[in-house]
Design an enzyme around this catalytic site. Structure first.
Site, PDB file in Angstrom:
ATOM      1  N   LYS A  37       0.877  -1.180   0.000  1.00  0.00           N
ATOM      2  CA  LYS A  37       0.000   0.000   0.000  1.00  0.00           C
ATOM      3  C   LYS A  37       0.910   1.224   0.000  1.00  0.00           C
ATOM      4  CE  LYS A  37      -4.081   2.082   0.497  1.00  0.00           C
ATOM      5  NZ  LYS A  37      -5.272   1.857  -0.353  1.00  0.00           N
ATOM      6  N   THR A  41      -4.432   6.886   3.724  1.00  0.00           N
ATOM      7  CA  THR A  41      -4.896   8.173   4.249  1.00  0.00           C
ATOM      8  C   THR A  41      -6.131   7.966   5.126  1.00  0.00           C
ATOM      9  OG1 THR A  41      -6.397   8.670   2.400  1.00  0.00           O
ATOM     10  CG2 THR A  41      -4.087   9.327   2.157  1.00  0.00           C
ATOM     11  N   GLY A 110      -3.785   0.730  -4.899  1.00  0.00           N
ATOM     12  CA  GLY A 110      -3.804   2.185  -4.981  1.00  0.00           C
ATOM     13  C   GLY A 110      -4.713   2.829  -3.959  1.00  0.00           C
ATOM     14  N   SER A 171     -18.107  -5.186  -5.173  1.00  0.00           N
ATOM     15  CA  SER A 171     -19.151  -5.481  -4.192  1.00  0.00           C
ATOM     16  C   SER A 171     -20.440  -5.814  -4.937  1.00  0.00           C
ATOM     17  CB  SER A 171     -19.356  -4.277  -3.258  1.00  0.00           C
ATOM     18  OG  SER A 171     -20.347  -4.540  -2.299  1.00  0.00           O
ATOM     19  N   PRO A 200     -18.830 -10.795  -3.491  1.00  0.00           N
ATOM     20  CA  PRO A 200     -20.120 -10.500  -2.880  1.00  0.00           C
ATOM     21  C   PRO A 200     -20.024  -9.397  -1.826  1.00  0.00           C
ATOM     22  CG  PRO A 200     -19.292 -12.619  -2.126  1.00  0.00           C
ATOM     23  CD  PRO A 200     -18.386 -12.177  -3.221  1.00  0.00           C
TER      24      PRO A 200
END
Length: 249
Positions: A37, A41, A110, A171, A200
């Site tokens: 990563k 933030t 990202g 999702s 899911p």
């Protein structure tokens, strides 16, 4: 693939859970995996960040976070406001290369979308991917508006000469609405990217053992899983409606 960059078409879209699923599938296949990563933030020191969450769900992977900024802003803005050094694309590429020397797969997650600024020079995740000659897996929303943002992201990648193996729905709802169902068929055509999975809704809340057991069913073989795009689309996508301009007898 040695390095795979994971980008979204927006923020809060499921990148971390998709990253964890890809990591889990690779680890289950016997590959050594690192999750990187570049900039986290909106979290205070000690809070679980995206890379730690991905490692917890996937299990047995190396987790590296290059920088953390307290305010929930774009990395460049968050770094400037905190008076901290930003993370440049070259920093991301260097860290990924170091990890790639000791791992079979490095996943670089990202922050937000593809062109979110990392530093004051305008460096982005796309720039880091170019430096690494890495492909970018695009995580997309299921619902209304995703066709536009996914097409824009795919166009930005092509304009920069960066390849993308495909897109994953970050999702997928338990009860998809009409737009979400139609988008399954429309996304590949509009963006020019094959669908490589659908995670899911709520998968990130699963117990890690359950997450690891189920994740191959969310990803296509190209990502180490067994998910079948054609079968999934046939199950959910509605049949086209006749055009209102066509008269019927």
């Amino acid at each position: 693939m040695t390095v795979l960059v994971v980008s979204g078409t927006d923020t809060e879209i499921g990148k971390t859970v998709v990253t964890a699923a890809v990591a889990a599938a690779a680890a289950a296949a016997g590959r050594t995996v690192a999750v990187l990563k570049p900039a986290q933030t909106g979290l205070a020191p000690g809070e679980e960040g995206d890379v730690a969450a991905a490692a917890r769900l996937a299990g047995g992977v190396t987790a590296v976070e290059l920088a953390r900024f307290p305010e929930p802003l774009a990395p460049a803005t968050a770094a400037r406001r905190a008076g901290m050094a930003p993370v440049a694309p070259a920093d991301v590429a260097e860290a990924a290369r170091r990890l790639a020397a000791d791992h079979d797969l490095v996943l670089v997650e990202g922050a937000g979308g593809l062109l979110v600024r990392f530093d004051e020079e305008g460096g982005t995740l796309a720039d880091a991917a170019r430096l690494l000659a890495a492909s970018v897996l695009v995580v997309v929303r299921a619902g209304l508006g995703t066709l536009n943002t996914t097409a824009l992201t795919a166009e930005a990648l092509r304009a920069r000469g960066v390849t993308a193996p495909g897109a994953v729905v970050g999702s997928w709802p338990a009860t998809p609405d009409l737009a979400e169902r139609c988008n399954l068929a429309d996304l590949p055509a509009v963006a020019g990217l094959p669908l490589l999975g659908a995670v899911p809704h709520g998968a990130g809340a699963l117990a890690p053992a359950d997450f690891r057991a189920q994740s191959p069913g969310w990803l296509a073989p190209a990502l180490g899983g067994r998910w079948d795009a054609a079968a999934f689309t046939a199950r959910f996508a509605p049949q086209p409606c006749p055009s209102p301009l066509v008269r019927t007898a």
